[in-house]
Write an enzyme that holds these catalytic residues in place. Structure first.
Site, PDB file in Angstrom:
ATOM      1  CG  HIS A  74      -2.020  -0.943   1.218  1.00 54.73           C
ATOM      2  ND1 HIS A  74      -2.986  -0.985   2.193  1.00 54.73           N
ATOM      3  CD2 HIS A  74      -2.343  -1.934   0.339  1.00 54.73           C
ATOM      4  CE1 HIS A  74      -3.849  -1.951   1.920  1.00 54.73           C
ATOM      5  NE2 HIS A  74      -3.470  -2.549   0.792  1.00 54.73           N
ATOM      6  CE1 TYR A 207      -4.648   3.793   9.441  1.00 46.20           C
ATOM      7  CE2 TYR A 207      -4.880   3.760  11.829  1.00 46.20           C
ATOM      8  CZ  TYR A 207      -4.243   3.339  10.684  1.00 46.20           C
ATOM      9  OH  TYR A 207      -3.198   2.452  10.775  1.00 46.20           O
ATOM     10  N   PRO A 299      -2.109   0.296  19.235  1.00 44.39           N
ATOM     11  CG  PRO A 299      -4.015  -0.999  18.930  1.00 44.39           C
ATOM     12  CD  PRO A 299      -3.240  -0.261  19.972  1.00 44.39           C
ATOM     13  CE1 TYR A 391       0.407   2.984   7.804  1.00 47.32           C
ATOM     14  CE2 TYR A 391      -0.596   4.031   9.709  1.00 47.32           C
ATOM     15  CZ  TYR A 391      -0.580   3.023   8.765  1.00 47.32           C
ATOM     16  OH  TYR A 391      -1.559   2.058   8.789  1.00 47.32           O
TER      17      TYR A 391
HETATM   18  C1  PHB Z   1      -4.369  -4.460  11.351  1.00 48.12           C
HETATM   19  O1  PHB Z   1      -4.551  -4.692  10.129  1.00 48.12           O
HETATM   20  O2  PHB Z   1      -4.515  -5.334  12.250  1.00 48.12           O
HETATM   21  C2  PHB Z   1      -3.986  -3.074  11.768  1.00 48.12           C
HETATM   22  C3  PHB Z   1      -3.620  -2.142  10.792  1.00 48.12           C
HETATM   23  C4  PHB Z   1      -3.273  -0.857  11.169  1.00 48.12           C
HETATM   24  C5  PHB Z   1      -3.309  -0.509  12.512  1.00 48.12           C
HETATM   25  C6  PHB Z   1      -3.674  -1.449  13.486  1.00 48.12           C
HETATM   26  C7  PHB Z   1      -4.020  -2.741  13.110  1.00 48.12           C
HETATM   27  O3  PHB Z   1      -2.986   0.764  12.877  1.00 48.12           O
END
Ligand code: PHB
Ligand code: APR
Length: 397
Positions: A74, A207, A299, A391
């Protein structure tokens, strides 16, 4: 049974297995002690996003064949608020990418490559304990890891111990009281996550900031979606039948342009708490901690696995320098070097979390401030670039 090795590794998660793999490539012997079965470790549903640096490491060291075939590369994410999506273009802003590839596949690939190389990994090893690691010099008794495998007591004597046993492991707690400083922040919410047999409804991760709470659209493959919603930290998953989860996801991800979220059978659901945690230093005597054994990130920034990989890259380089030249300097500097990255990653993860989640202690002013931050990040190249470069993964020192 008495055993010997150069580096004794506790834990066969990403940190322990990648460390064992990197050491092997440098001709350094290690033994991995893992309390669970291979199946259990490989089936744990965990993170799924790899920074470009992590992908390059796995591919360059021969552990990336399936990742090459199945990983989803991505070049951006979407920030969604006010019913509209705003893309952060990683290609344009950072010229780097991220790859969706589940942690359990990373672990499975590493088990394969380590066993193929005749790596010594003790699975279902019980009652592990660590000893005689406190003397940083080489004068005292050598460090030992004692454990039971196959019903028989074992004692592994090693030059160094790598504590890769996660947040609930035994290595960090084995360091004498007062030797470590703990930095800890527990967030007033958690994530309810699902795996669903549904084609992802977006090409890239979404997000979403919403007055009902944060949500995240992620994926595992062209047919499996991974989705999360902000919830109470102690949310009872039994109160969340599939219909309620989908209803909440539809509400929080809704846009004004008619975008549609595709549902499907939910294969797995669970609630995880959120915290930022760091211990300093990440080493004591002849024991070195890496990954979740030393730090936990919320996360939101998808950093847990990638930070574990960064730690063991530093550790493997330091062990290589020592065994090839006898120079102990990199080992002495392990913690300092790791913590520079750890704290920058903690900051980014905290920032993403604070920008996107609702806090009980916040008021209308705070919510307007969050929306202003999202508006700034999606309208200023400079602001977007700081998100992008963190990121996709900061360059290793
Ligand atoms: C996931 O795909 O589990 C995932 C992706 C991005 C994040 C957290 C979890 O910020
Ligand atoms: N003896 C042996 N093994 C142990 C012990 C013990 N006493 N305690 C824990 N372990 C094992 C666990 O079973 C696990 O397989 O150590 C391993 C630690 O792996 P992780 O918890 O995955 O930690 P790490 O390798 O640092 O990877 C961090 O995993 O938890 C996610 O979000 C986290 O993505 C991040 C990544």
């Amino acid at each position: 049974m008495k055993l010997e090795t150069q580096v004794g590794i506790v834990g066969a998660g990403p940190a322990g297995l990648i460390l064992s793999h990197l050491l092997h490539l440098e001709g350094i012997d290690s033994v991995v002690i893992e309390s669970r079965s291979r199946q259990y470790v490989e089936e744990r549903v965990r993170a799924g996003l790899l920074e470009q640096g992590t992908v390059e490491l796995l591919k360059e060291t021969g552990a990336g064949a399936r990742l090459e075939r199945e990983g989803l590369t991505h070049y951006g994410i979407e920030l969604r608020f006010g019913g509209r999506g705003h893309r952060i273009d990683f290609k344009e802003l950072a010229n780097r990418s991220v790859t969706i590839y589940p942690q359990n596949k990373v672990v499975a690939d590493l088990f394969d490559i380590r066993f193929a190389a005749k790596g010594r990994i003790f699975l279902e090893a019980a009652d592990a304990s660590v000893h005689d690691f406190g003397d940083a010099g080489s004068r005292g008794p050598k460090p030992k890891i004692r454990f039971v495998a196959g019903g028989e007591p074992h004692e592994l004597t090693c030059d160094y111990i790598a504590g890769c046993d996660g947040f609930h492991g035994i290595c960090r707690p084995s360091i004498p009281e007062g030797a470590l400083t703990v930095y800890d922040r527990i967030y007033p919410f958690g994530w309810l996550g699902i795996l669903a047999e549904a084609p992802p409804s977006a090409e890239e991760l979404v997000y979403a900031y919403h007055e009902r709470g944060f949500s995240l659209l992620s994926m595992r493959s062209p047919t499996i979606s991974r989705l999360y919603i902000q919830c109470e930290p102690d949310e009872n998953i039994e109160e969340w039948p599939d219909e309620r989860i989908w209803r909440e996801l539809h509400a929080r991800l809704e846009t004004t342009d008619g975008w549609h979220l595709t549902e499907g059978p939910i294969l797995q659901k669970g609630v995880t708490g959120m915290r930022s945690f760091v211990i300093e230093p990440m080493q004591y005597g002849r024991m070195f901690l890496a990954g979740d054994a030393a730090h936990i990130v919320p996360p939101t920034g998808a950093k847990g696995l990638n930070l574990a990989v960064a730690d063991v890259r530093v550790m493997a380089d330091a062990f290589t320098q020592f065994y090839k030249s006898g120079n102990q300097e990199a080992l002495d500097n392990y913690s300092r070097k790791c913590l520079r990255r750890v704290w920058k990653v903690q900051r980014f993860s905290w920032w993403m979390t604070s920008m996107l989640h609702l806090f009980h202690t916040d008021n209308a002013f705070d919510q307007r401030r969050q929306l202003a931050e999202l508006d700034y990040v999606t309208s200023s190249r400079a602001a977007a670039q700081t998100l992008a470069e963190n990121y996709v993964g900061l360059q290793m020192e």
